[in-house]
Design a protein around this motif. Structure first.
Motif, PDB file in Angstrom:
ATOM      1  N   SER A 168       0.833  -1.214   0.000  1.00 33.56           N
ATOM      2  CA  SER A 168       0.000   0.000   0.000  1.00 33.56           C
ATOM      3  C   SER A 168       0.863   1.258   0.000  1.00 33.56           C
ATOM      4  CB  SER A 168      -0.923   0.001   1.220  1.00 33.56           C
ATOM      5  OG  SER A 168      -1.760  -1.140   1.218  1.00 33.56           O
ATOM      6  N   ALA A 169       1.897   1.295   0.832  1.00 33.62           N
ATOM      7  CA  ALA A 169       2.751   2.485   0.931  1.00 33.62           C
ATOM      8  C   ALA A 169       3.498   2.728  -0.375  1.00 33.62           C
ATOM      9  CB  ALA A 169       3.733   2.330   2.082  1.00 33.62           C
ATOM     10  N   ASN A 170       4.062   1.675  -0.946  1.00 34.28           N
ATOM     11  CA  ASN A 170       4.850   1.841  -2.168  1.00 34.28           C
ATOM     12  C   ASN A 170       3.968   2.096  -3.378  1.00 34.28           C
ATOM     13  OD1 ASN A 170       7.981   1.147  -1.745  1.00 34.28           O
ATOM     14  ND2 ASN A 170       6.767  -0.034  -0.290  1.00 34.28           N
ATOM     15  N   LEU A 171       2.761   1.507  -3.382  1.00 32.28           N
ATOM     16  CA  LEU A 171       1.825   1.803  -4.473  1.00 32.28           C
ATOM     17  C   LEU A 171       1.363   3.251  -4.399  1.00 32.28           C
ATOM     18  CD1 LEU A 171       0.205   0.752  -6.883  1.00 32.28           C
ATOM     19  CD2 LEU A 171      -1.589   0.053  -5.275  1.00 32.28           C
ATOM     20  N   PHE A 172       1.199   3.767  -3.186  1.00 34.32           N
ATOM     21  CA  PHE A 172       0.797   5.166  -3.034  1.00 34.32           C
ATOM     22  C   PHE A 172       1.850   6.094  -3.637  1.00 34.32           C
ATOM     23  CE2 PHE A 172       0.607   9.191  -0.706  1.00 34.32           C
ATOM     24  CZ  PHE A 172      -0.726   9.526  -0.887  1.00 34.32           C
ATOM     25  N   VAL A 300      -7.180  -2.199   1.129  1.00 35.41           N
ATOM     26  CA  VAL A 300      -6.346  -1.379   2.033  1.00 35.41           C
ATOM     27  C   VAL A 300      -5.544  -0.366   1.226  1.00 35.41           C
ATOM     28  CG1 VAL A 300      -4.419  -1.433   3.667  1.00 35.41           C
ATOM     29  CG2 VAL A 300      -6.227  -3.164   3.800  1.00 35.41           C
ATOM     30  N   ALA A 301      -4.957  -0.825   0.117  1.00 37.31           N
ATOM     31  CA  ALA A 301      -4.176   0.081  -0.729  1.00 37.31           C
ATOM     32  C   ALA A 301      -5.055   1.186  -1.298  1.00 37.31           C
ATOM     33  CB  ALA A 301      -3.512  -0.701  -1.852  1.00 37.31           C
ATOM     34  N   ALA A 302      -6.300   0.845  -1.664  1.00 37.62           N
ATOM     35  CA  ALA A 302      -7.205   1.849  -2.222  1.00 37.62           C
ATOM     36  C   ALA A 302      -7.598   2.888  -1.176  1.00 37.62           C
ATOM     37  CB  ALA A 302      -8.453   1.158  -2.772  1.00 37.62           C
ATOM     38  N   LEU A 303      -7.853   2.433   0.056  1.00 36.38           N
ATOM     39  CA  LEU A 303      -8.219   3.375   1.120  1.00 36.38           C
ATOM     40  C   LEU A 303      -7.071   4.330   1.418  1.00 36.38           C
ATOM     41  CD1 LEU A 303     -10.120   0.940   3.531  1.00 36.38           C
ATOM     42  CD2 LEU A 303     -11.113   2.714   2.069  1.00 36.38           C
ATOM     43  N   ILE A 304      -5.854   3.797   1.458  1.00 35.64           N
ATOM     44  CA  ILE A 304      -4.686   4.663   1.655  1.00 35.64           C
ATOM     45  C   ILE A 304      -4.519   5.595   0.458  1.00 35.64           C
ATOM     46  CG2 ILE A 304      -2.160   4.666   1.846  1.00 35.64           C
ATOM     47  CD1 ILE A 304      -2.391   2.135   3.513  1.00 35.64           C
ATOM     48  N   LEU A 306      -6.739   7.065  -1.126  1.00 37.16           N
ATOM     49  CA  LEU A 306      -7.641   8.211  -1.054  1.00 37.16           C
ATOM     50  C   LEU A 306      -6.943   9.461  -0.521  1.00 37.16           C
ATOM     51  CD1 LEU A 306     -10.892   6.491   0.311  1.00 37.16           C
ATOM     52  CD2 LEU A 306     -10.440   7.269  -2.022  1.00 37.16           C
ATOM     53  N   LEU A 307      -5.806   9.261   0.152  1.00 33.37           N
ATOM     54  CA  LEU A 307      -5.047  10.412   0.648  1.00 33.37           C
ATOM     55  C   LEU A 307      -4.407  11.200  -0.487  1.00 33.37           C
ATOM     56  CD1 LEU A 307      -3.257   8.701   3.682  1.00 33.37           C
ATOM     57  CD2 LEU A 307      -5.226  10.245   3.759  1.00 33.37           C
ATOM     58  N   ASN A 308      -4.409  10.624  -1.668  1.00 28.38           N
ATOM     59  CA  ASN A 308      -3.812  11.268  -2.832  1.00 28.38           C
ATOM     60  C   ASN A 308      -4.432  12.642  -3.102  1.00 28.38           C
ATOM     61  OD1 ASN A 308      -3.051  11.866  -5.607  1.00 28.38           O
ATOM     62  ND2 ASN A 308      -2.438   9.724  -5.759  1.00 28.38           N
ATOM     63  N   TYR A 309      -5.754  12.690  -3.043  1.00 23.90           N
ATOM     64  CA  TYR A 309      -6.464  13.933  -3.386  1.00 23.90           C
ATOM     65  C   TYR A 309      -6.185  15.065  -2.390  1.00 23.90           C
ATOM     66  CZ  TYR A 309     -10.274  17.106  -4.581  1.00 23.90           C
ATOM     67  OH  TYR A 309     -11.010  18.207  -4.933  1.00 23.90           O
ATOM     68  N   PRO A 310      -6.397  14.856  -1.075  1.00 25.25           N
ATOM     69  CA  PRO A 310      -6.094  15.965  -0.149  1.00 25.25           C
ATOM     70  C   PRO A 310      -4.622  16.361  -0.173  1.00 25.25           C
ATOM     71  CG  PRO A 310      -6.563  13.948   1.067  1.00 25.25           C
ATOM     72  CD  PRO A 310      -6.962  13.706  -0.339  1.00 25.25           C
ATOM     73  N   LEU A 311      -3.729  15.419  -0.412  1.00 23.48           N
ATOM     74  CA  LEU A 311      -2.310  15.754  -0.454  1.00 23.48           C
ATOM     75  C   LEU A 311      -2.006  16.646  -1.654  1.00 23.48           C
ATOM     76  CD1 LEU A 311       0.382  15.327   0.968  1.00 23.48           C
ATOM     77  CD2 LEU A 311       0.762  13.310  -0.472  1.00 23.48           C
ATOM     78  N   GLN A 312      -2.673  16.403  -2.765  1.00 20.82           N
ATOM     79  CA  GLN A 312      -2.474  17.261  -3.938  1.00 20.82           C
ATOM     80  C   GLN A 312      -3.010  18.669  -3.683  1.00 20.82           C
ATOM     81  OE1 GLN A 312      -3.000  15.865  -7.991  1.00 20.82           O
ATOM     82  NE2 GLN A 312      -3.304  13.768  -7.225  1.00 20.82           N
ATOM     83  N   LEU A 313      -4.130  18.757  -2.955  1.00 20.89           N
ATOM     84  CA  LEU A 313      -4.658  20.081  -2.623  1.00 20.89           C
ATOM     85  C   LEU A 313      -3.670  20.849  -1.730  1.00 20.89           C
ATOM     86  CD1 LEU A 313      -8.440  19.339  -1.904  1.00 20.89           C
ATOM     87  CD2 LEU A 313      -7.430  20.341  -3.967  1.00 20.89           C
ATOM     88  N   LEU A 314      -3.093  20.148  -0.757  1.00 25.17           N
ATOM     89  CA  LEU A 314      -2.127  20.789   0.123  1.00 25.17           C
ATOM     90  C   LEU A 314      -0.862  21.194  -0.626  1.00 25.17           C
ATOM     91  CD1 LEU A 314      -2.437  18.466   3.265  1.00 25.17           C
ATOM     92  CD2 LEU A 314      -3.291  20.805   3.035  1.00 25.17           C
ATOM     93  N   PRO A 326       6.065  13.955   2.995  1.00 30.00           N
ATOM     94  CA  PRO A 326       5.249  12.993   3.760  1.00 30.00           C
ATOM     95  C   PRO A 326       5.125  11.643   3.053  1.00 30.00           C
ATOM     96  CG  PRO A 326       3.875  14.731   2.808  1.00 30.00           C
ATOM     97  CD  PRO A 326       5.289  15.166   2.653  1.00 30.00           C
ATOM     98  N   VAL A 327       5.159  11.653   1.701  1.00 26.81           N
ATOM     99  CA  VAL A 327       5.116  10.377   0.978  1.00 26.81           C
ATOM    100  C   VAL A 327       6.363   9.568   1.279  1.00 26.81           C
ATOM    101  CG1 VAL A 327       4.995   9.287  -1.292  1.00 26.81           C
ATOM    102  CG2 VAL A 327       3.712  11.388  -0.857  1.00 26.81           C
ATOM    103  N   ALA A 328       7.509  10.241   1.265  1.00 21.94           N
ATOM    104  CA  ALA A 328       8.767   9.557   1.584  1.00 21.94           C
ATOM    105  C   ALA A 328       8.759   9.034   3.017  1.00 21.94           C
ATOM    106  CB  ALA A 328       9.946  10.498   1.371  1.00 21.94           C
ATOM    107  N   CYS A 329       8.183   9.803   3.919  1.00 19.92           N
ATOM    108  CA  CYS A 329       8.102   9.366   5.317  1.00 19.92           C
ATOM    109  C   CYS A 329       7.240   8.116   5.471  1.00 19.92           C
ATOM    110  CB  CYS A 329       7.538  10.493   6.194  1.00 19.92           C
ATOM    111  SG  CYS A 329       8.671  11.895   6.372  1.00 19.92           S
ATOM    112  N   ALA A 330       6.264   7.956   4.586  1.00 18.24           N
ATOM    113  CA  ALA A 330       5.416   6.756   4.619  1.00 18.24           C
ATOM    114  C   ALA A 330       6.126   5.562   4.002  1.00 18.24           C
ATOM    115  CB  ALA A 330       4.103   7.026   3.886  1.00 18.24           C
ATOM    116  N   VAL A 331       6.944   5.812   2.982  1.00 18.32           N
ATOM    117  CA  VAL A 331       7.614   4.721   2.274  1.00 18.32           C
ATOM    118  C   VAL A 331       8.815   4.204   3.057  1.00 18.32           C
ATOM    119  CG1 VAL A 331       8.924   4.129   0.189  1.00 18.32           C
ATOM    120  CG2 VAL A 331       6.816   5.466   0.006  1.00 18.32           C
TER     121      VAL A 331
END
Length: 800
Positions: A168-172, A300-304, A306-314, A326-331
């Motif tokens: 999930s983290a690496n797919l994100f 699980v990967a799909a639910l994680i 979903l963070l794609n959209y708010p992260l792009q807004l930020l 933050p993506v690197a911190c998750a990976v």
């Protein structure tokens, strides 16, 4: 059945989405609906597509997973191609959506007509039945199977949830990079260079990101080598981490031109991640759990995701490069998964013991193997890790001969076969079939290695057929001194008689010659009777059928009697039998889950509820296995779905004492609840191998089973109960709790075997603590004197 329904339904959903796009008057109103349908349908097609890997054997499953992942990646090339068609061909996007609908419709028709209802099986060709207008085409049980109960148990294992979080983290990271690549490249200087909107040099690097992603299939040869030749999962996932760390590192570089390197890392990482993920689930949990567990991990990967959209807004304010922090911190924490995975003990099938994976060596050549034998102080060989006893544990190294997987010769005229030590039984059966040949006997499973099955005393269930080792004519092995010798039935009868069963204490067997028999068609039946009714009939059942297996369920006082006999092909079907074109499991997936529910309720003390599930299993079995005809190995190997992991303790008795044995066990179970749902009884013809439980007498086997955590006390009670009758314990199923003097009294040739073992391997290089548990103690009981050995080893080495 699940993959077919999923594939057809997903194809229909995809088709609906494309038709909505093609026919919409206003894309603003239909876009979100169509995109949702395409996302759902595409995910379903993606998941169901990987079930094709079930057609392949062994490591070929992993290569198939890489191939399917490469094909899915290559399909994304349609997007830049459609962009070119749109720009240069003046073809509208809705028109292209209509054209793509035709492609999806063809996929839907293919899934509907060609994909089989039944699960694909290795070695069984698929013959598509296109006569969908006939009632027989639809006559399939499409009831919802209770997989979730047993699948949820698997999700609690680190091997599943750890991999799911890693995936999930690496797919994100990959999806976030692809969805923001345009803005990211613009930040780094990717701008329009012409005033022509159709000029491909405009936003060139943004376009390159899409092209590199679609061309990721070019990495397929490399990924195939990694997954097959280096298919150690910790290493595979570590390589994914390295590739993704490369992507992250390049993103933070300020130079636009450097991003091409990041695109390369991304395309490689994407192919590795999908290939490894799907192959890993099949490898660790089996094809029967693949759909459910892959669905859960994808959710699980799909639910994680979903963070794609708010992260792009930020990211709109600080910039897209900064948003990758933050993506690197998750990976980064995901790198702990391969680290901890490499330190997990490899469990045997029964889950009764595990080995340290760092001890495992996988030589690819005889020279490599010989060097290991010469340099290591203790060596044990691993086969399929099916034995519930810790036979392969070692203070030194554990050698896997999986690279020695060649069938060297099939001599049809003499009915002989020569194989290397890593050949698996079902692969040998498939190779023998075109020649009209088969192995001389088979147990209930066929995913062991042939050599491993021989050396541990694998037997079948026929009073007219000997154990598997009795069909061997010669062994080629490497001794403790690193010398390659051949031990044959004719030239060295005493040593040959000691070779199997021996648990590998004489050396590393690398090659074996054995007799095979004509391939037969069998007709099988299953009937039920009360336990007390079975006892007076048992001998007659075993003597009047070629193959027989009795399974007794003490808690409901029932016994099922399975018999099989040779028939002319098609004759039993003409007599009303069901025609079998593949393996027929003694317990199907539904029955297997019901047995798990029995164990769960029994552990809670709810015996009445537990027995309800047991009665359901018997009712289902008696209907499904009432009378059927099939190929020899498909009928005899009845545990193809692996069963429920459990420990075994198997006793071999003189067949003439069968009635006394059954009466003794019946009296015990009438007053004591056993911690499992059944035990089984089979018979085998006598042979002359030194440590064979069938040495000098026809044998009745009784196999007690239990979950590992409750097996010790139960098995000990059975040993004490049956000791007065005189049993020989199956060597590969554990010899703890057994008195050494008792073992000596039951095996007449044990003293001579120990003398040969001590002379052949004086330093105990090929033994371990478990083998010495009984061999050392029985050595002391026999007071055996060492004999001088001179026939097999010379001072100069080499082969003899």
């Amino acid at each position: 059945k699940g993959p077919k329904v999923t594939a057809v339904l997903s194809g229909f959903i995809c088709l609906t989405g494309f038709l909505l796009l093609a026919a919409a008057d206003s894309l603003e109103r239909t876009f979100l609906t169509a995109w949702t349908l395409l996302s759902l349908g595409g995910s379903g097609l993606h998941i169901s597509g990987f079930h094709v890997t079930g057609l392949f054997r062994g490591d070929a499953k992993k290569a198939a997973s890489a191939g399917i992942s490469a094909a899915f990646g290559a399909s994304s090339m349609v997007f830049p191609i459609m962009q070119v068609i749109n720009q240069y061909g003046d073809v509208g996007l809705q028109t292209m959506a209509l054209g793509y609908s035709v492609v999806v419709a063809l996929v839907l028709i293919n899934n509907f007509l060609v994909q089989p209802w039944s699960r694909v099986q290795p070695g069984i060709p698929i013959s598509p039945n296109l006569r969908f207008w006939t009632p027989q085409w639809w006559s399939v049980d499409v009831r919802r199977k209770p997989f979730l109960f047993s699948a949820l148990e698997e999700t609690a294992r680190f091997e599943f949830w750890g991999e799911t979080l890693f995936y999930s983290a690496n797919l994100f990271l990959l999806t976030y990079f692809l969805s923001t690549s345009g803005q990211l490249m613009f930040e780094k200087g990717d701008i329009k260079v012409t005033a022509d909107p159709n000029n491909l040099s405009d936003y060139m690097y943004s376009r390159l990101a899409g092209w590199f992603n679609s061309l990721g299939f070019l990495w397929f040869p490399l990924v195939q080598v990694i997954i097959q030749r280096r298919s150690r999962w910790p290493l595979c996932y570590a390589l994914v981490c390295l590739a993704n760390f490369g992507v992250i590192a390049v993103i933070f570089l300020p130079w636009l031109e450097a991003q091409v390197v990041g695109f390369s890392f991304l395309s490689l990482s994407r192919l590795m991640l999908f290939s490894f993920h799907h192959a890993y689930i099949i490898d660790k949990f089996g094809i029967e759990y693949f759909g459910t567990l892959n669905g859960i991990s994808s959710l699980v990967a799909a639910l994680i995701g979903l963070l794609n959209y708010p992260l792009q807004l930020l990211a709109l304010r600080p910039g897209y490069t900064i948003s990758f922090i933050p993506v690197a911190c998750a990976v980064l924490p995901s790198a702990f998964f391969p680290f901890f995975l490499s330190r997990r003990r490899m469990l045997n099938w029964a889950e009764t013991y595990g080995i340290d994976p760092k001890k495992v060596r996988r030589p690819a050549t005889i020279e490599e193997l010989t060097e290991i034998i010469k340099t290591e102080r203790q060596i044990r060989c691993a086969g399929a890790m099916h034995s519930c006893a810790p036979l392969i544990e070692s203070k030194g190294v554990i050698v896997s001969l999986e690279c020695f997987d060649k069938i060297l010769e099939i001599n049809v005229e003499d009915q002989m076969v020569r194989v290397q030590a890593g050949v698996v039984i079902h692969e040998l059966c498939s190779a023998l079939k075109p020649h009209g040949l088969a192995l001389g006997t088979l147990g209930t499973i066929d995913w062991q290695t042939v050599v491993g099955a021989v050396l541990t005393g694998t037997h079948g269930g026929s009073l007219t057929t000997t154990s598997l080792h009795d069909f061997v004519e010669s062994y080629t092995l490497i001794t403790a001194a690193g010398k390659r010798i051949k031990v044959s039935r004719k030239s060295e009868p005493k040593l040959f008689a000691a070779m199997a069963p021996s648990m590998g204490v004489f050396g590393v067997v690398v090659e074996m010659e054995m007799r095979v028999v004509p391939l037969q068609q069998l007709a099988a039946r299953l009937e039920a009777m009360l336990f007390e009714e079975l006892i007076p009939q048992f001998k007659d059942i075993m003597q009047s059928n070629k193959y027989a297996r009795v399974v007794i369920y003490p808690s409901i006082n029932q016994a099922t009697v399975w018999t099989a006999n040779p028939v002319e092909p098609g004759s039993a079907v003409a007599d009303g039998a069901t025609k079998s074109t593949g393996y027929i499991n003694f317990r199907d997936e539904r029955e297997k889950v019901q047995l798990q529910q029995f164990l769960w309720h029994q552990k809670k003390g709810n015996t009445e509820k537990a027995n309800e599930f047991l009665n359901k299993v018997l009712k289902s079995q008696l209907k499904r296995l009432k009378y059927y005809e099939g190929q020899y190995n498909h009928v005899l190997c009845k545990e193809r779905n692996n069963g429920i992991p459990h420990a075994d303790m198997e006793f071999g008795f003189d067949f003439e004492k069968a009635t006394e044995v059954l009466e003794t066990v019946k009296n015990y179970t009438d007053s004591n609840e056993i911690p499992y749902y059944n035990f089984e009884v089979r018979t085998t013809k006598r042979d002359d191998a030194m440590l064979s439980c069938c040495y000098g007498r026809d044998t009745m086997w009784i196999d007690f089973q239990a979950k590992a955590d409750v097996s010790g006390e139960y098995f000990g009670a059975m040993e004490d109960l049956l000791a007065p009758i005189g049993y020989r314990k199956h060597w590969a199923k554990g010899m703890d709790h057994t008195n050494p003097d008792y073992i000596v009294s039951q095996f007449p040739e044990l003293a001579e075997f120990l003398e040969l073992m001590e002379q052949f391997d004086k330093g105990g290089k090929f033994r371990n603590e478990h083998t010495d548990l009984w061999f050392q103690k029985t050595w002391e009981s026999t007071h055996a004197r060492p004999l001088k050995w001179s026939n097999f080893e010379n001072e100069e080495g080499g082969e003899e």
